[in-house]
Write an enzyme that holds these catalytic residues in place. Structure first.
Site, short mmCIF file in Angstrom:
data_model
loop_
_atom_site.label_atom_id
_atom_site.label_comp_id
_atom_site.label_asym_id
_atom_site.label_seq_id
_atom_site.Cartn_x
_atom_site.Cartn_y
_atom_site.Cartn_z
CB SER A 127 -0.99 0.09 1.07
OG SER A 127 -1.67 1.17 1.56
CE1 TYR A 140 -4.62 -2.56 4.86
CE2 TYR A 140 -3.58 -0.64 3.99
CZ TYR A 140 -3.67 -1.74 4.19
OH TYR A 140 -3.66 -2.19 2.28
#
Length: 248
Positions: A127, A140
């Site tokens: 990400s 996360y």
């Protein structure tokens, strides 16, 4: 004909990547927790397999059923949105179990065949928040940043065997189910802690009304294709206009 195995192929990046590779003549092993063959066009080059990356047994069974593969795409992942104080430790464990340990488990399962052939490519999807951290995503981000560091070290130990390793870093993709799933999990776990509510709601409101460039699933599919087919591709490949801007 080359073969790619893609985890998390039931929606979003994984589904679009499976379609992208099928359209370009590859054999695609599309794996999902709950297989749905109707998500992809009928093709002799498509195999849909059940796979839970958090299960050793499921991973072994899927890799055995897949047979020889040329490229492994570790795309399966789960999201989470909340302050650390609103994140139960069990949720953090689940993030790492899927996003981090699931990636490691898949790689460990395919390495014997890659080493034997002295060939193969691993593409880990992480990400862009690991490039520019955002609030409410600390747990996360940690699970994805761990994959980045792991990948960079892994590349060094696999190079003598002729095995390549790449990282694709998607930006924000509001068109996928990822964000809505994270918000659903947030509500299931009691929402934001009261002390963070005003701050968090402001952040979410700004995200929803932002006109900044975002990432499309097709951007990620194209980046994964680039990683799989261009030997000159760098190890870290941003996907989507917002992720690419961070590299600049």
């Amino acid at each position: 004909m080359k073969t790619v195995l893609i985890t998390g192929s039931s929606s979003g990046f994984g589904l679009d990547t499976a379609r992208y590779f099928l359209d370009r003549g590859w054999k695609v092993i599309a794996t999902m927790r709950s297989p749905q063959s109707n998500l992809l066009p009928e093709s002799d080059q498509l195999v849909v397999l059940p796979l839970d990356v958090t299960s050793d047994e499921s991973v072994r069974a899927a890799v055995e059923a897949a047979g020889p593969i040329d490229v492994l795409v570790n795309n399966a992942g789960i999201g989470w949105l909340n302050a650390l104080e609103g994140t139960p430790i069990d949720v953090t464990r689940s993030l790492f179990e899927t996003n981090t340990f699931g990636t490691m488990r898949m790689i460990d399962a395919v390495l014997p065949q890659f080493r034997e052939r002295k060939a193969g490519l691993i593409i880990n999807v992480t990400s862009s928040v690991t490039m520019k951290p955002l609030p409410l995503l600390s747990a996360y981000t940690a699970s994805k940043a761990a994959v980045n560091a792991f990948t960079e070290s892994l590349a060094l130990e696999l190079a003598p065997f002729g095995i390549g390793v790449k990282i694709v870093l998607p930006g924000s993709a509001p068109g996928t189910s990822f964000g809505s799933t994270a918000l659903s999990r947030l509500q299931e776990n009691g929402g934001f802690p009261e002390a963070y509510a005003d701050f968090a709601n402001g952040i979410i409101g700004a995200m929803r009304t932002s006109t900044d460039p975002r990432t499309l699933s097709s951007d990620v599919a194209e980046a994964i294709w680039y990683a799989a087919n261009d030997s000159s591709a760098p190890m870290r490949i941003p996907a989507g206009a917002d992720a690419i801007a961070l590299e600049g």
